[in-house]
Structure formats: structure tokens, C-alpha cells
Design a protein around this motif. Sequence first.
Motif, PDB file in Angstrom:
ATOM      1  N   ILE A 133       0.840  -1.195   0.000  1.00 33.97           N
ATOM      2  CA  ILE A 133       0.000   0.000   0.000  1.00 33.97           C
ATOM      3  C   ILE A 133       0.879   1.250   0.000  1.00 33.97           C
ATOM      4  O   ILE A 133       1.946   1.263   0.623  1.00 33.97           O
ATOM      5  CB  ILE A 133      -0.958  -0.009   1.212  1.00 33.97           C
ATOM      6  CG1 ILE A 133      -1.884   1.211   1.194  1.00 33.97           C
ATOM      7  CG2 ILE A 133      -0.187  -0.109   2.522  1.00 33.97           C
ATOM      8  CD1 ILE A 133      -2.982   1.155   2.270  1.00 33.97           C
ATOM      9  N   TYR A 134       0.442   2.275  -0.706  1.00 32.60           N
ATOM     10  CA  TYR A 134       1.160   3.547  -0.740  1.00 32.60           C
ATOM     11  C   TYR A 134       0.762   4.398   0.459  1.00 32.60           C
ATOM     12  O   TYR A 134      -0.382   4.830   0.572  1.00 32.60           O
ATOM     13  CB  TYR A 134       0.841   4.305  -2.023  1.00 32.60           C
ATOM     14  CG  TYR A 134       1.577   3.812  -3.251  1.00 32.60           C
ATOM     15  CD1 TYR A 134       2.776   4.409  -3.648  1.00 32.60           C
ATOM     16  CD2 TYR A 134       1.070   2.772  -4.032  1.00 32.60           C
ATOM     17  CE1 TYR A 134       3.450   3.977  -4.784  1.00 32.60           C
ATOM     18  CE2 TYR A 134       1.737   2.336  -5.169  1.00 32.60           C
ATOM     19  CZ  TYR A 134       2.924   2.948  -5.538  1.00 32.60           C
ATOM     20  OH  TYR A 134       3.588   2.520  -6.666  1.00 32.60           O
ATOM     21  N   THR A 172     -13.766   7.065  -0.594  1.00 34.40           N
ATOM     22  CA  THR A 172     -13.415   8.478  -0.469  1.00 34.40           C
ATOM     23  C   THR A 172     -11.920   8.650  -0.218  1.00 34.40           C
ATOM     24  O   THR A 172     -11.241   7.736   0.260  1.00 34.40           O
ATOM     25  CB  THR A 172     -14.174   9.130   0.691  1.00 34.40           C
ATOM     26  OG1 THR A 172     -13.745   8.518   1.921  1.00 34.40           O
ATOM     27  CG2 THR A 172     -15.683   8.944   0.528  1.00 34.40           C
ATOM     28  N   SER A 173     -11.412   9.817  -0.521  1.00 33.63           N
ATOM     29  CA  SER A 173      -9.998  10.103  -0.271  1.00 33.63           C
ATOM     30  C   SER A 173      -9.703  10.052   1.224  1.00 33.63           C
ATOM     31  O   SER A 173      -8.594   9.677   1.631  1.00 33.63           O
ATOM     32  CB  SER A 173      -9.624  11.478  -0.840  1.00 33.63           C
ATOM     33  OG  SER A 173     -10.406  12.501  -0.250  1.00 33.63           O
ATOM     34  N   THR A 174     -10.681  10.399   2.040  1.00 27.56           N
ATOM     35  CA  THR A 174     -10.494  10.339   3.495  1.00 27.56           C
ATOM     36  C   THR A 174     -10.254   8.910   3.948  1.00 27.56           C
ATOM     37  O   THR A 174      -9.342   8.639   4.751  1.00 27.56           O
ATOM     38  CB  THR A 174     -11.723  10.908   4.227  1.00 27.56           C
ATOM     39  OG1 THR A 174     -11.875  12.284   3.874  1.00 27.56           O
ATOM     40  CG2 THR A 174     -11.559  10.786   5.730  1.00 27.56           C
ATOM     41  N   ALA A 179      -6.538   4.617   5.863  1.00 27.01           N
ATOM     42  CA  ALA A 179      -6.006   3.263   5.683  1.00 27.01           C
ATOM     43  C   ALA A 179      -4.490   3.310   5.510  1.00 27.01           C
ATOM     44  O   ALA A 179      -3.751   2.508   6.099  1.00 27.01           O
ATOM     45  CB  ALA A 179      -6.657   2.591   4.479  1.00 27.01           C
ATOM     46  N   ALA A 180      -4.020   4.241   4.703  1.00 22.33           N
ATOM     47  CA  ALA A 180      -2.575   4.396   4.493  1.00 22.33           C
ATOM     48  C   ALA A 180      -1.878   4.784   5.792  1.00 22.33           C
ATOM     49  O   ALA A 180      -0.804   4.263   6.117  1.00 22.33           O
ATOM     50  CB  ALA A 180      -2.318   5.443   3.422  1.00 22.33           C
ATOM     51  N   ASN A 181      -2.484   5.681   6.540  1.00 17.68           N
ATOM     52  CA  ASN A 181      -1.911   6.094   7.829  1.00 17.68           C
ATOM     53  C   ASN A 181      -1.841   4.912   8.798  1.00 17.68           C
ATOM     54  O   ASN A 181      -0.868   4.757   9.540  1.00 17.68           O
ATOM     55  CB  ASN A 181      -2.733   7.216   8.457  1.00 17.68           C
ATOM     56  CG  ASN A 181      -2.585   8.531   7.725  1.00 17.68           C
ATOM     57  OD1 ASN A 181      -1.652   8.715   6.936  1.00 17.68           O
ATOM     58  ND2 ASN A 181      -3.513   9.447   7.964  1.00 17.68           N
ATOM     59  N   HIS A 182      -2.885   4.085   8.782  1.00 18.09           N
ATOM     60  CA  HIS A 182      -2.915   2.928   9.674  1.00 18.09           C
ATOM     61  C   HIS A 182      -1.786   1.959   9.328  1.00 18.09           C
ATOM     62  O   HIS A 182      -1.119   1.427  10.234  1.00 18.09           O
ATOM     63  CB  HIS A 182      -4.266   2.225   9.561  1.00 18.09           C
ATOM     64  CG  HIS A 182      -4.431   1.096  10.529  1.00 18.09           C
ATOM     65  ND1 HIS A 182      -4.785   1.289  11.840  1.00 18.09           N
ATOM     66  CD2 HIS A 182      -4.286  -0.252  10.373  1.00 18.09           C
ATOM     67  CE1 HIS A 182      -4.850   0.125  12.457  1.00 18.09           C
ATOM     68  NE2 HIS A 182      -4.558  -0.826  11.587  1.00 18.09           N
ATOM     69  N   ALA A 183      -1.585   1.725   8.048  1.00 16.39           N
ATOM     70  CA  ALA A 183      -0.500   0.829   7.620  1.00 16.39           C
ATOM     71  C   ALA A 183       0.847   1.353   8.096  1.00 16.39           C
ATOM     72  O   ALA A 183       1.678   0.600   8.618  1.00 16.39           O
ATOM     73  CB  ALA A 183      -0.513   0.680   6.103  1.00 16.39           C
ATOM     74  N   LYS A 218      -9.422  -2.669   6.296  1.00 22.34           N
ATOM     75  CA  LYS A 218     -10.477  -3.226   7.137  1.00 22.34           C
ATOM     76  C   LYS A 218     -10.523  -2.539   8.493  1.00 22.34           C
ATOM     77  O   LYS A 218     -11.593  -2.142   8.977  1.00 22.34           O
ATOM     78  CB  LYS A 218     -10.234  -4.731   7.318  1.00 22.34           C
ATOM     79  CG  LYS A 218     -11.294  -5.460   8.149  1.00 22.34           C
ATOM     80  CD  LYS A 218     -12.634  -5.494   7.454  1.00 22.34           C
ATOM     81  CE  LYS A 218     -13.618  -6.368   8.205  1.00 22.34           C
ATOM     82  NZ  LYS A 218     -14.961  -6.359   7.572  1.00 22.34           N
ATOM     83  N   ALA A 219      -9.374  -2.381   9.133  1.00 23.43           N
ATOM     84  CA  ALA A 219      -9.326  -1.819  10.480  1.00 23.43           C
ATOM     85  C   ALA A 219      -9.586  -0.321  10.500  1.00 23.43           C
ATOM     86  O   ALA A 219     -10.286   0.183  11.379  1.00 23.43           O
ATOM     87  CB  ALA A 219      -7.967  -2.114  11.121  1.00 23.43           C
ATOM     88  N   ALA A 220      -9.025   0.398   9.545  1.00 21.19           N
ATOM     89  CA  ALA A 220      -9.100   1.860   9.583  1.00 21.19           C
ATOM     90  C   ALA A 220     -10.303   2.436   8.848  1.00 21.19           C
ATOM     91  O   ALA A 220     -10.817   3.493   9.225  1.00 21.19           O
ATOM     92  CB  ALA A 220      -7.820   2.461   9.004  1.00 21.19           C
TER      93      ALA A 220
END
Length: 250
Positions: A133-134, A172-174, A179-183, A218-220
Motif C-alpha cells: 500500500i502507498y 473516499t480520499s479520506t 487506511a494508508a496512515n494505519h498501515a 479493514k481496520a481503519a
Amino acid sequence: MKKHYPLVGLALSSLLLVGSAIPASAGTTSGSLNELKDLNPGITVTELKSSLDDYAQVEGISLDQAVKRALSESKSSTVKAAGNSPTRSLNVGTAASSGGAVTGVKLGSAARKGDIFVSPAATGFVQHGHTGIYYSTATLVEAPGGSKTSRSIAARDYKVGKGAVKQYISTTSTKRSVAANHAFNKLRGKAYNNNFAFNKSTTGTKMNCSQLVWAAYKAAAGIDLDGNGGPGVYPYNIKDSSKTITYKTL
């Protein structure tokens, strides 16, 4: 997922030649369990049996049914990944840090934060693919496999197999951003999980590549990227999800 350079034809035929860890005379369940183990290189019989027992109990099915369900999905994943692979699959996880010695194509930047990639790749002789993921348009989060923990790495010189795709998630972009932040914030630094057959845990102490991408969304963001709803989530399950859209093929 780890990559090695296996021939695609061998990726499927070699499954018939891999040694079994459980006596075949134990019956249908043991034979299928051996096959499932062979399709998840690195996992121990004890780990796999524990996962099967838990899954069978949660689903209210027999151990034999659980094994058959997981084996069917794992075989399907292998066939799908092999069909998307060129003559040789790339050694996953080799990026700028490797000096670029491995042949392949450069992945490069994404169109947006939260995008993903899916690439042909193999663990041993088993084709399953690789994904990441980016975190930003220039930085990836991935579980590279082997002794390496999940990490962030620059996308610019990261090598993937020919036929790899970049995808965005239809949301959505949000939600892509969280999701990216969570990763990046929660899923880095985890040891590698060899168990793809039963990897749908968002809080596991170990993570494999598709588990990490799946868990991030899934989590975020509450988005399930597993395309077929099986007991495990494989890279090409994510690629084929109705929620992922390919915008570039390399």
C-alpha cells in the motif's frame, strides 16, 4: 510475499513433488492438509492445524470441510497468480536497497495516497503474488517476507514483476488516507506471517503482504478488500476485488 525466480510451469507442477509432513495414510483430511501446507511454504503443521481448528469452530463446520475450503482457495490463488506472471516471477522485496541487481520493472509513484500495487511473485515454487500500500504517492508499506519485518520503503526504484498493476480503492480520499496512515503507523515492524490460508486478522503480531493491505483498509476504513470471502486473503483476491480499480499495468 517473498520472491525467488521460479518458472511459472514449475510453480504448479512442483506442488506434486513437495514432501509431506503428515502421513498420507491418515486419510483425506491429512492428505489435504499436506497439500495446504505445501501451498503455504514456511508454515508449521502445528500452526496450520491450530488455524484450521479455530476456523472450523467459528464456521460450525468439520475439520475436513475447513481443510477443503482453505485448500480450494489456496489452489485457486496459485493458478490465478501464475496466470498473471511472465515467464519468470520477480524476487519480491528487492528495491533500491538491493542496488537494483534484480531484473524487473520499476514500480514508481502512485496517483494518490492509499493506492495499492499487486505484482507477480512467488514463495519457493508457489505463486501467490505480492502487494503493498502507498503511504504517500512516493512511499510504500509492505511485508517483504523472509526475516524482514514489515516496513516503509521508497517506491521510485522498487522492483516488481512485469504485469504488475497499480490500483486505487473505490472509496473516499479520506478513507484511503486513514487506511494508508494505519498501515504506516500500526502495521510496520511486524514479523512475517507464512500463513496465507488463515491470515484475516487485523491485529496479528505477524503480517504477510496481502494481510497488511487488507488489514489497513479493514481496520481503519471498514472496507473488506477480500474479493472472494474465503478463509484467507491473497494478493490476487485483492486485485480482483470489486472495490479495487486498476489504473496502470506495468
